[in-house]
Structures are given as C-alpha cells and as structure tokens.
Scaffold this motif. Sequence first.
Motif, PDB file in Angstrom:
ATOM      1  N   SER A  81       0.864  -1.191   0.000  1.00 59.39           N
ATOM      2  CA  SER A  81       0.000   0.000   0.000  1.00 59.39           C
ATOM      3  C   SER A  81       0.893   1.231   0.000  1.00 59.39           C
ATOM      4  N   GLY A  82       0.288   2.374  -0.272  1.00 55.88           N
ATOM      5  CA  GLY A  82       1.047   3.622  -0.184  1.00 55.88           C
ATOM      6  C   GLY A  82       1.558   3.831   1.236  1.00 55.88           C
ATOM      7  N   MET A  83       0.700   3.547   2.235  1.00 55.44           N
ATOM      8  CA  MET A  83       1.108   3.737   3.621  1.00 55.44           C
ATOM      9  C   MET A  83       2.281   2.838   3.996  1.00 55.44           C
ATOM     10  N   ILE A  86       5.406   4.445   2.641  1.00 57.88           N
ATOM     11  CA  ILE A  86       5.776   5.622   3.435  1.00 57.88           C
ATOM     12  C   ILE A  86       6.334   5.198   4.794  1.00 57.88           C
ATOM     13  N   PHE A 107      -1.350  13.967   3.933  1.00 55.79           N
ATOM     14  CA  PHE A 107      -2.360  12.909   3.936  1.00 55.79           C
ATOM     15  C   PHE A 107      -2.592  12.494   5.403  1.00 55.79           C
ATOM     16  N   THR A 110      -0.557   9.738   7.009  1.00 56.71           N
ATOM     17  CA  THR A 110       0.875  10.057   7.072  1.00 56.71           C
ATOM     18  C   THR A 110       1.138  10.975   8.257  1.00 56.71           C
ATOM     19  N   GLU A 150       4.610  16.429   0.574  1.00 55.06           N
ATOM     20  CA  GLU A 150       3.833  15.958  -0.570  1.00 55.06           C
ATOM     21  C   GLU A 150       3.958  17.002  -1.678  1.00 55.06           C
ATOM     22  N   ASN A 154      -3.109  17.731  -0.258  1.00 55.60           N
ATOM     23  CA  ASN A 154      -4.481  17.331  -0.493  1.00 55.60           C
ATOM     24  C   ASN A 154      -5.233  17.470   0.820  1.00 55.60           C
ATOM     25  N   ASP A 179       6.308  12.687  -1.396  1.00 56.52           N
ATOM     26  CA  ASP A 179       5.170  11.855  -1.800  1.00 56.52           C
ATOM     27  C   ASP A 179       4.608  12.475  -3.080  1.00 56.52           C
ATOM     28  N   SER A 201       1.551   6.415  -3.579  1.00 58.66           N
ATOM     29  CA  SER A 201       0.511   5.394  -3.501  1.00 58.66           C
ATOM     30  C   SER A 201       0.185   4.984  -4.931  1.00 58.66           C
ATOM     31  N   THR A 203      -1.829   2.823  -5.643  1.00 60.32           N
ATOM     32  CA  THR A 203      -3.272   2.575  -5.611  1.00 60.32           C
ATOM     33  C   THR A 203      -3.998   3.573  -6.528  1.00 60.32           C
ATOM     34  N   LYS A 204      -3.424   4.762  -6.656  1.00 59.32           N
ATOM     35  CA  LYS A 204      -4.111   5.870  -7.312  1.00 59.32           C
ATOM     36  C   LYS A 204      -3.929   5.777  -8.835  1.00 59.32           C
ATOM     37  N   LEU A 213      -4.372  -2.114  -4.285  1.00 63.15           N
ATOM     38  CA  LEU A 213      -3.555  -1.258  -3.425  1.00 63.15           C
ATOM     39  C   LEU A 213      -2.079  -1.446  -3.761  1.00 63.15           C
ATOM     40  N   GLY A 214      -1.297  -0.423  -3.547  1.00 59.92           N
ATOM     41  CA  GLY A 214       0.145  -0.568  -3.736  1.00 59.92           C
ATOM     42  C   GLY A 214       0.868   0.720  -3.410  1.00 59.92           C
ATOM     43  N   LEU A 336      -8.396   8.428  -5.254  1.00 60.25           N
ATOM     44  CA  LEU A 336      -8.045   9.479  -6.208  1.00 60.25           C
ATOM     45  C   LEU A 336      -7.700   8.798  -7.513  1.00 60.25           C
TER      46      LEU A 336
HETATM   47  C1  PLP Z   1      -3.839   7.607  -0.850  1.00 56.36           C
HETATM   48  C2  PLP Z   1      -2.626   8.315  -0.427  1.00 56.36           C
HETATM   49  C3  PLP Z   1      -1.696   7.702   0.430  1.00 56.36           C
HETATM   50  C4  PLP Z   1      -1.896   6.320   0.999  1.00 56.36           C
HETATM   51  O1  PLP Z   1      -1.933   5.339   0.028  1.00 56.36           O
HETATM   52  P1  PLP Z   1      -2.657   3.910   0.232  1.00 56.36           P
HETATM   53  O2  PLP Z   1      -2.298   3.183  -1.011  1.00 56.36           O
HETATM   54  O3  PLP Z   1      -4.117   4.162   0.399  1.00 56.36           O
HETATM   55  O4  PLP Z   1      -2.053   3.304   1.463  1.00 56.36           O
HETATM   56  C5  PLP Z   1      -0.554   8.406   0.744  1.00 56.36           C
HETATM   57  N1  PLP Z   1      -0.339   9.657   0.283  1.00 56.36           N
HETATM   58  C6  PLP Z   1      -1.227  10.278  -0.524  1.00 56.36           C
HETATM   59  C7  PLP Z   1      -0.927  11.654  -1.010  1.00 56.36           C
HETATM   60  C8  PLP Z   1      -2.398   9.636  -0.904  1.00 56.36           C
HETATM   61  O5  PLP Z   1      -3.283  10.269  -1.688  1.00 56.36           O
END
Ligand code: PLP
Length: 393
Positions: A81-83, A86, A107, A110, A150, A154, A179, A201, A203-204, A213-214, A336
């Motif tokens: 996941s993004g988290m 990070i 975020f 974070t 970032e 956001n 980020d 992330s 995921t986006k 997720l990633g 997103l």
């Molecule tokens: C969504 C997001 C994250 C976390 O990512 P996940 O894949 O949901 O864990 C971190 N930073 C930003 C800016 C994001 O938009």
Amino acid sequence: MNKQTIAIDNPTVRPDAYGSLAVPIYTNVSFEFDDAARMADAFTGRIKAPDYARVENPTVTNFENRVRQLTGAAHVTAFNSGMSAISNVLFAVAAQGRNIVTSRHLFGNTLSLITVTLRQFGVEARLCDLTDLKAVDEATDDGSCCIYLETVTNPQQEVADLEALSRIALRRNIPLIADSTVIPFIETSLKDLGVDIEVLSSTKYLSGGGTSLGGLVIDYGTFPDINRRIKGDLLFNIGAYMNPYSAYQQTLGLETLDVRYQRQASNALYIAERLRNISTISKVTYIGLKDNPFYDLARRQFGPTSGAMVIIDLESKEACFNFINRLQLVHRATNLFDNRTLAIHPASTIFGNFTTEQLEQMDVRDTTIRLSIGLEDPDDILDDIRQALNESR
Ligand SMILES: *Cc1c(COP(=O)(O)O)cnc(C)c1O
C-alpha cells in the motif's frame, strides 16, 4: 527513448519459459535451488535470485524494474500500500532522538504515522510551513533525519519549492523525501528537482482504475543506506512487500498511465475553468488555473499538466452534503484518480477523526468537496455537478 515507449516495451523483461508476452503472475512462495552453495548465496544476497516471496517475487521485480527504467532511479521497492511504502521509508531514515521536518498539510494517515506512531519510538515531528524556507531552515538541525513533504498537498493543493528545499536538505546532509501521488512520474522528474527519495501510492493513478492497493519507494541512490535498510532488514522484518497479483494489475496500469493521465488532467482543467462560473461555488482550487498562487511553480516543477484533483468550496457543510447526495453520475467514494469521477467531503470522512482545532491547523474546511476527475466525457461530469448544485444546465 520516450517514457511512453519505455512503459510499453521494457527491455528488462526477460521472456518466460513459454514466451508469455504479458508478465506472468508467480503466486508461489518458494523457489527451488540446484545445490546448497547456490542456495546459501541467494539467501545471503551474494547472488540475486528469488528465494522466498515475502521479500522477492519475479512479477513484482518486473514491475519494480519498469518503474526504475521510467524514473531513472537507482532502486525501486514495491509495497502492498502507499502507507506501507511511506512507513518503511520513514523506518529506514528515523531513529530514537531524531526529528522529521514536515508540514501539517499531509495525507491524514501520514500525519498520524509521524505524529502518533513514530512518536512512540522517540521520533519527533517538526511541523512547519514548507513554503516558508526560513521556517524550514530554522526547524532543521543536526538531529533531523529528513525533510518530508507531498508534491501537491491534499486538499489544500499547496506546492513547495523542491529545489530550494533540496538545498536545505543538502546542507544538513539529509534526504528530501517527497510523496508524488498527486502528479505521476510519467510527466515530471523529481530527481532533476533534487528529491532523494520519492514515495507514492500506486493505488491511485498507477493501478489503472482502483484495481489494487500498492505503494512505491523510488530511490535515486543519493543515500545508499536507505536502500540497504529497506532491502536488508525492513522487507524481511515488516513483511509489507507487494503481492504479485497487484504487481500484475499495476504493470498493466503503468502501460496506459500516460494516456489516462493526459485525459484526466485535461478533463480536470476543462471542468475547473467552467466551475468558476457557477455562483453557488464560492471557490475552485486547482493548480492548473492561471490565478492559482502555485500555478507558476507547479508548471516549472511538474510541466504543463496539473493532475486530476479539483477542490471546490460551497456555502456550508450542509450544502456540501446536499450536493453529494444529489450526484447521479459522479460517485460518492474515496480514492483518487479512479477511471470514474469521485466526490468526497474530506472534513467528515478522511479527516473525520481529527478535532475541529486540528482541522483548522491543517486548513481542512467543512465547506470543501474534493473531486477526483475521471475519464468520462467532461461535459457529462459538468452536467451532473450542475444539477447536483440545482443550477440550470
Ligand atoms: C492515498 C494516499 C496515500 C496512501 O496510500 P494507500 O495506497 O491508500 O495506502 C498516501 N499519500 C497520498 C498523497 C495519498 O493520496
């Protein structure tokens, strides 16, 4: 070669046993060895060969290699996941008694990772205004382990000057970690702007429509210890490596990233410009609008496109809820850069567990709606927004 060509045709992809053109998905756990010496070499890192899927998998490695080629990074590590990307990068740089210089405009998770979770391990959060270089300089000292930010925050859509921050980081010999979730690496090179480590992330934009997720740690090699810690300890001990099915989906996402991003960003600009003419919208925030305070800096850093996140403010929280409830095409969902357009009221959802005072410090207002613009025809999206605001079409 142009990035879009690299995204499609990647010379680092080795043909598999059957010549599969798309990357095969290896879902197995173990990899067998011909003899004990080779096995010992693989486990101790003397040769590069997968041994156990918690720390290496050919489908994921292929995805990492493709991102490495596209970004010019020294090392890329994919997480689930993004988290987790990070948190692993911060585990790699932080230690008891050190501090992280960052901002409140982060975020939500974070911010909580840095101010709550890492604090339990004796890491201090230094929250300052990252657009104020003097404040950043003053917040940074010999105990600092990184400057973290970032690229576009956001929902505030604040943009900091990366080259200026990288000069402060360089003077302290600490990494600048960014980020980049909101502006994908296909359009910009954070390496050229002095960023040492990019996290995002996947995921986006990358997942290609909210499929999986990633997260990615994209390491430009300026602080070699960080990759050693991630690849040598953290992947083993924390166990948050990306799973192969997500790597497969995100490899497909990578191949179409540029076309999807271009279309989503042009839809976002088209819509943002027109939303300004609607009287019930008190404010439209989008860094691609010429009168946005960050317009020039964003163009210099990220090029001519400005992402697909558009922020609007209405009269009140009640007006926001009514608007969201009346939407017919736009989806009520978080995320997103899905292929579909999504709307959310950040103050009551993503930031719903922060106090009013915290929200004020973070500039998260309860009159704000976050729109993530998708791939639909932009006039259809606009029509839905107008009807949900009770405006005539
Ligand atoms: C969504 C997001 C994250 C976390 O990512 P996940 O894949 O949901 O864990 C971190 N930073 C930003 C800016 C994001 O938009």
